[in-house]
Design an enzyme around this catalytic site. Structure first.
Site, short mmCIF file in Angstrom:
data_model
loop_
_atom_site.label_atom_id
_atom_site.label_comp_id
_atom_site.label_asym_id
_atom_site.label_seq_id
_atom_site.Cartn_x
_atom_site.Cartn_y
_atom_site.Cartn_z
N GLY A 670 3.35 -13.34 38.58
CA GLY A 670 4.52 -12.99 39.37
C GLY A 670 4.22 -11.84 40.31
O GLY A 670 3.27 -11.07 40.12
N CYS A 671 5.06 -11.68 41.33
CA CYS A 671 4.83 -10.63 42.34
C CYS A 671 4.99 -9.24 41.74
O CYS A 671 4.12 -8.37 41.89
CB CYS A 671 5.77 -10.83 43.51
SG CYS A 671 7.51 -11.04 43.05
#
Length: 854
Positions: A670-671
């Protein structure tokens, strides 16, 4: 008037004029003359080939393509003002002006911005002599009275303009900077008159020059706060500038082209300060100016990150020094701290396990295990060498019988250790610790070139070769070889386990102040087991292309030299042309899960679907196929919590090699999780409590489906916290980091980018400088991670649209046991699409950063 003209000229890029490059060496000079003088094809003669690409191709004539590209990536991994500070002596400006301008032009043509600080000593002496003023010195410092200062100011201005105009003639934008950078106080007004001691450096003036696309050309003159001009030694000024900018390279240009040994008269190619400084300063020939210069360089590098180094070189060979493994001048570096120990129970087993599993031939081929080997070290007389990051591990077994030779049983290193010359440091330490050493290798071992270079002798029998150094008595050698033969030259035991020849390539020899050659080892080979770079075009299929991440990934594939978009699926866009892809006409389709199993011409499927949606697609590709299915990369969180999928964060946990060595299923991080882990990981073993991550994302992170979190009217003048506890990224960070964190996400009113402010408790007091250096060491050589200096805080507007992560801040609480680290990341790029392409490149054997603008 000439100053005005020079400044005005610096505002635009002039046409390239017909100026020769008289002293650049070899094929580079030939190619350069052809370009600049019109004797060969011009830049525009190569369709689609930029000026930068042409210059890079010329550089291939002085080193291999991999060498040149590796150094370019390394030099481009930092901010433009952090590439190099180059100090130019006055004699160089007189004797080698054209060569200097040509060398600087070459650097600028490949996108680099060296900062030049020059002196003018010889020119000043000449004018003073003509004016009837005799130069006077105390302790090597020029006494600068008012008459001398008046002459010096004119000399500096004239020499500065000469260099600027020489650069402008070659089409290189440059700005003369005769003041405003260095603020100083009187060094000792009564003793030295108008001589300054620098108290402040205004780096903004230098940075603004680079932002405008021009090379900063500085004199070493300084001013007091009241405006009085003071003379400052150019070496001192360059050093003070380097302390503030923390560049990768500090270059001292002189006519000799290096530092020369006072007894042998040979050029010293490498000085590793951690290992050699004390002994070097005791040498009888190191005195007066040489001793002062070495001490100044030592003191400077002690204040800079370990990634920084000093080169002493001539202008003629500057490009060879910077872009080849062998170099051309004298390279001075700190090296890396190496630990010696005899107790294996005190090793960091987790880090050692990662190193050996990825790099040790005995572990990789299954002939031994990490646990078995570590256990075998217990109770045996051995000496162990390793660095803090466990990028290198060496073991010397001590002889049980009197008069026997110590035996090198393991020498394993990562490419990071090779890139930073840690292998050289360890070998020199072993040489100092043991006057003699033996090691054994299979006759066809890939490391044999490296072994032969370091051995005084060798003997081959059966399928093994015995190497040694330090055994120079003929009877002792015969006895030693006899024992080797009697113990069974064809047996499989007693072989040194090493990957060093493979990791360090050809191991080019260089003369050092140490006993053996100081080798500049920069790997140009892939690790054993890695897939060779593909020459065929890789076909990628994308499921779920409507979202922002899908769009960014399509743009990256469009820019990829060896990949093409084969299929793009979106239920909402079916039948429409994919405008983000320009290589060929591609229309959106609506592929069902069952359709994927029937498609045989795709190398990689990318799942860009919401959480919980992609399982049917994955099942269709994998059921009944074992490991024979195409690569699958999932952008959702569905498979980030299972060991069946490889977690795709290449910069951490040894993941790069795991992805490269045959994985077929990659879960893209995920970012928020990517930025948070990179922000905390270097301090993982120093944690004294629960790190808290305060994250703010642009509203593109909320997706394209309308909601209050991406409603620009709702976000105007607003900041929205959400998922205050148990966010899925909180669990993801903790799982892979191996430590719990508290994560608090927010949505901001900007579109793209993430800011992470991370408060990290420490179990023992540390300084901001120590922490910043720790991070720079951890991410050295990482093209997609940029570590800023202590106190430099990255901002979202500086990361939006960029493909890397920036980490900075490093502000320590007054108590010393809590640090705040700030990281920024583009949520759509390194937080998603860029990282996806990076993982695809690794998994399919392509160049890791292919298609990624760096």
């Amino acid at each position: 008037m000439s100053l005005v003209r020079a400044c005005t000229r610096g505002l635009r890029r002039p046409a390239i004029r017909s100026v020769g490059l008289p002293r650049l060496s070899g094929a580079v000079a030939s190619g350069a003359r052809a370009l600049y003088q019109g004797a060969g094809p011009s830049y525009s003669s190569y369709p689609g080939v930029s000026e930068k690409e042409t210059i890079v191709k010329l550089l291939y004539n002085i080193g291999s393509r991999k060498e040149v590209e590796q150094y370019l990536r390394h030099f481009s991994s930092v901010e433009s003002h952090q590439f190099a500070v180059i100090k130019v002596g006055g004699a160089v400006l007189t004797d080698d002006l054209d060569t200097l301008a040509s060398s600087l032009t070459f650097l600028n043509r490949v996108g680099l911005y060296p900062i030049v600080v020059h002196g003018a000593g010889p020119q000043l002496n000449d004018l003073l002599e003509k004016a009837g003023v005799e130069p006077d010195y105390i302790d090597g410092i020029r006494i600068t009275d008012s008459k001398t200062l008046e002459v010096a100011r004119k000399v500096f201005q004239n020499e500065n303009l000469k260099l600027v105009e020489a650069l402008e003639k070659l089409g290189t934008r440059a700005r003369p900077i005769n003041g405003g950078v260095f603020t100083a106080e009187y060094l000792d007004q009564e003793k030295y008159k108008f001589v300054g001691k620098i108290t402040h450096v205004n780096k903004e003036l230098v940075e603004s020059c680079i932002r405008a696309g021009a090379l900063p050309i500085l004199t070493s003159l300084a001013e007091t706060p009241g405006g009085q001009i003071l003379n400052v030694n150019a070496d001192v000024a360059a050093g003070e500038l380097a302390r503030v900018l923390e560049p990768l390279k500090i270059v001292y240009l002189n006519e000799k082209g290096g530092l020369f040994h006072g007894v042998t008269k040979k050029k010293i190619d490498v000085v590793n300060l951690d290992e050699e400084y004390e002994d070097l300063m005791k040498e009888s020939w190191v005195k007066y100016g040489t001793k002062l210069k070495i001490k100044e360089i030592h003191d400077l590098l002690m204040h800079l990150p370990r990634s920084s180094s000093v080169s002493i070189i001539s202008a003629e060979h500057l490009h060879k020094e910077l872009f080849t493994h062998s170099g051309a001048g004298t390279l001075i570096r700190r090296g890396h701290r190496i630990t010696r120990q005899e107790d294996a129970s005190k090793l960091d087993v987790d880090r050692l396990r990662t190193l050996l599993q990825n790099n040790d031939p005995e572990i990789r081929d299954g002939s031994s295990s990490v646990a078995t080997y570590i256990q075998s070290l217990q109770g045996r007389p051995v000496k162990i060498y390793h660095d803090a990051a466990f990028d290198i591990f060496a073991v010397v077994a001590l002889p049980e019988e009197e008069g026997g030779a110590p035996f090198l049983e393991k020498f394993v290193a990562t490419q990071v250790a090779v890139l930073n010359n840690v292998t050289d440091n360890v070998w020199q330490m072993i040489k100092k610790d043991y006057e003699k050493l033996a090691w054994v290798a299979p006759k066809e071992d890939s490391n044999k070139t490296w072994y032969f270079e370091r051995a005084d002798g060798s003997y081959t029998t059966g399928d093994r070769t015995l190497f040694w150094y330090g055994i120079d008595n003929l009877d002792a050698i015969q006895s030693f070889v006899k024992r080797f033969v009697e113990e069974g030259a064809s047996s499989g035991s007693g072989v040194t386990s090493s990957n060093i020849g493979e990791a360090s390539g050809s191991g080019l020899k260089r003369f050092s102040t140490a006993n053996r050659a100081g080798v500049r080892w920069y790997s140009s080979l892939a690790p054993r087991g890695a897939r060779a770079y593909s020459t065929a075009s890789t076909r990628i299929g994308l499921i779920g292309a409507r979202g922002y991440t899908g769009q960014e990934l399509i743009k990256l594939i469009d820019n990829h030299p060896k990949a093409q978009l084969a299929y793009v699926s979106s239920r909402e866009l079916v039948g429409k042309k994919c405008d983000f892809y320009t290589k060929s006409a591609v229309e959106y389709t609506n592929l069902a899960a069952k359709d994927l199993a029937q498609i045989k011409d795709v190398d990689c499927w990318v799942m860009a679907l919401p959480n919980g949606v992609c399982k049917p697609f994955v099942d269709s590709l994998t059921e009944g196929k074992g490991q024979s299915h195409p690569l699958i990369l999932d952008l959702s969180a569905d498979y980030r919590f299972t060991n069946e999928w490889q977690y795709g964060l290449p910069e951490l946990y040894g993941n790069r090699e795991k992805i490269r060595n045959g994985t077929h299923k990659v879960s893209n991080p995920g970012c928020y999780a990517t930025g948070s882990q990179l922000a905390v990981a270097p301090l993982a073993k120093y944690l004294g409590g629960l790190p808290t991550v305060f994250g703010v994302s642009g509203y593109s992170g909320a997706g394209t489906k309308p909601s209050r979190n991406n409603d620009i009217n709702n976000l105007r003048d607003n900041l929205i916290p959400y998922a205050l506890t148990d966010h899925i990224h909180e669990r993801e960070i903790a799982r892979h980091l191996g430590a719990e964190v508290a994560f608090i996400p927010h949505v901001g009113q900007f579109f793209q980018g993430i800011s992470l402010t991370v408060s990290i408790p420490l179990k023992s007091a540390m300084t901001g400088k120590e922490i910043a250096e720790l991070y720079k060491g951890a991410y050295e050589g990482e093209a997609l991670v940029k570590v800023l200096g202590e106190g430099v805080i990255p901002e979202v507007r500086g990361i939006s649209g960029k493909h890397h992560v920036e980490i900075g801040g490093f502000k320590v609480h007054s108590g010393g046991k809590r640090v705040v680290v700030v990281a920024t990341i583009d949520n759509l790029l390194k937080g998603a699409a860029t990282q996806a392409l990076q993982n695809i490149n690794l998994a399919l054997g392509l160049e890791e950063y292919a298609g990624i603008p760096i």
